[in-house]
Design an enzyme around this catalytic site. Sequence first.
Site, PDB file in Angstrom:
ATOM      1  N   SER A 147       0.795  -1.228   0.000  1.00  0.00           N
ATOM      2  CA  SER A 147       0.000   0.000   0.000  1.00  0.00           C
ATOM      3  C   SER A 147       0.824   1.274   0.000  1.00  0.00           C
ATOM      4  CB  SER A 147      -0.925   0.009   1.200  1.00  0.00           C
ATOM      5  OG  SER A 147      -0.178   0.170   2.374  1.00  0.00           O
ATOM      6  N   HIS A 166      -5.442  -4.414  -0.277  1.00  0.00           N
ATOM      7  CA  HIS A 166      -5.508  -3.238  -1.143  1.00  0.00           C
ATOM      8  C   HIS A 166      -5.939  -3.574  -2.562  1.00  0.00           C
ATOM      9  CE1 HIS A 166      -4.147  -0.266   1.718  1.00  0.00           C
ATOM     10  NE2 HIS A 166      -3.448  -1.255   2.229  1.00  0.00           N
ATOM     11  N   LYS A 170     -11.839  -1.277   2.999  1.00  0.00           N
ATOM     12  CA  LYS A 170     -11.232  -0.397   2.010  1.00  0.00           C
ATOM     13  C   LYS A 170     -12.150  -0.320   0.785  1.00  0.00           C
ATOM     14  CE  LYS A 170      -6.941  -0.660   4.430  1.00  0.00           C
ATOM     15  NZ  LYS A 170      -5.730  -1.379   4.781  1.00  0.00           N
TER      16      LYS A 170
HETATM   17  C1  LIG Z   1      -5.255  -1.850   6.176  1.00  0.00           C
HETATM   18  C2  LIG Z   1      -4.471  -3.138   6.083  1.00  0.00           C
HETATM   19  C3  LIG Z   1      -4.824  -4.263   6.838  1.00  0.00           C
HETATM   20  C4  LIG Z   1      -5.849  -4.182   7.928  1.00  0.00           C
HETATM   21  O1  LIG Z   1      -7.133  -4.135   7.430  1.00  0.00           O
HETATM   22  P1  LIG Z   1      -8.257  -3.427   8.320  1.00  0.00           P
HETATM   23  O2  LIG Z   1      -9.522  -3.995   7.827  1.00  0.00           O
HETATM   24  O3  LIG Z   1      -8.103  -1.957   8.094  1.00  0.00           O
HETATM   25  O4  LIG Z   1      -7.972  -3.793   9.743  1.00  0.00           O
HETATM   26  C5  LIG Z   1      -4.197  -5.464   6.587  1.00  0.00           C
HETATM   27  N1  LIG Z   1      -3.223  -5.561   5.658  1.00  0.00           N
HETATM   28  C6  LIG Z   1      -2.822  -4.483   4.954  1.00  0.00           C
HETATM   29  C7  LIG Z   1      -1.751  -4.650   3.948  1.00  0.00           C
HETATM   30  C8  LIG Z   1      -3.417  -3.246   5.156  1.00  0.00           C
HETATM   31  O5  LIG Z   1      -2.989  -2.172   4.496  1.00  0.00           O
END
Ligand SMILES: *Cc1c(COP(=O)(O)O)cnc(C)c1O
Length: 406
Positions: A188, A216, A247
């Site tokens: 990300s 992502h 997301k």
């Molecule tokens: C945001 C993120 C998570 C966590 O996901 P959430 O649903 O926000 O807790 C896990 N892995 C990566 C690579 C992330 O960027």
Amino acid sequence: MDFERFFEDKLDELKQAGNYRYFADLERRAGHFPRALHHGETGSRDVTVWCSNDYLGQGQNPLVLAAMEDALQECGAGAGGTRNISGTTHHHVLLERELADWHGKEAALLFTSGYISNWATLGTLAAKLPDCLVLSDANNHASMIEGIRHSRAEYKIFKHNDPADLERLLAEADPARPKLVAFESVYSMDGDIAPIAQICDVAERYGAMTYLDEVHAVGMYGPRGAGIAEREGLSHRLTVIEGTLGKAVGVVGGYIAASAKLVDFIRSFSSGFIFTTAIPPAIAAGAAESIRYLKKHSNERDGQKEQVAYLRQKLDRAGIPHMENESHIVPVMIGNAEKCRRLGDWLLERHGIYVQPINYPTVPKGTERLRFTPSPCHSHADIDALVDALADLWGQCALAHVAKAA
Ligand SMILES: *Cc1c(COP(=O)(O)O)cnc(C)c1O
């Protein structure tokens, strides 16, 4: 010990290093994304949000909102229990079916967040598989690292996106040991994408399980939006695919998709799954509706790609350096925590543009950046305004230009 004093000193250190996190107090406006109301010290005003992970605007999709409202009225506010004790509602069951189908897996399991799904699943697998060796990509997310550490299994870190380095580590390990390769599809912060096929080739040669974080990428890539593995026809080669509902899906929650037996194993042995209240039924209903929509429609994905291309082109014309990658994430490198913070402040104060500076420890020191995530909700006019503002502030921060594109 003077506890308060201790907290204050530690926070002062962070502030001095320019790494203290200031939250922007925002009210997102459904129907008007990427616009939001910002509550600042000098009052409240509309701003354009440039760093949301609600990449496609599904958080304001009327079908998603209607599904959530219906479920809220029908089922009430919360799930009322852990999954085991009265918290499994029909909406949870339907959502897990939707997720398994999305990734072409036998089963799926919901968690309260993507963070917890990584922490709990990796933690449980690595702890329970006897003498497990974990191979972890150097750039893996904190939630994966914490899960692996928590398991107390031995782990080795392979060079980022480097199947040859992974192979070197697998080759020197005892062939009889169970092995687990953990990596992400879209990273990300740099927006680069893993060579999933080559990593699977190597893992298969050594009989290792594969665990892919597609957080992502879900909603974003592939004909049905299931992620990079779907786009490349590789879903069947991954032992576990992990994703978030927070997301591009636009709601909140996390999950894994895998074989029925693996999912039942995690369901049965993972503390982070068992001992916590299930997500509200309205959330499950909204996520399921969002996924049903994303499976059938690619116009948001297409619009998103178009805006990314347009932003990159405008940045090139203005001579503002941005990191190349083939994903939807546009990092503009600043390389200095103070300047990064100041640019972020000025964009907000002077131009009504909100982008959160990304500083250490989220990224290594010296690679501080502004990370833009254009969405189909952003217009060309929004992008023009952003690049004009950046160009204006660039010189004031004494930042270098790159040669301007024609
Ligand atoms: C945001 C993120 C998570 C966590 O996901 P959430 O649903 O926000 O807790 C896990 N892995 C990566 C690579 C992330 O960027």
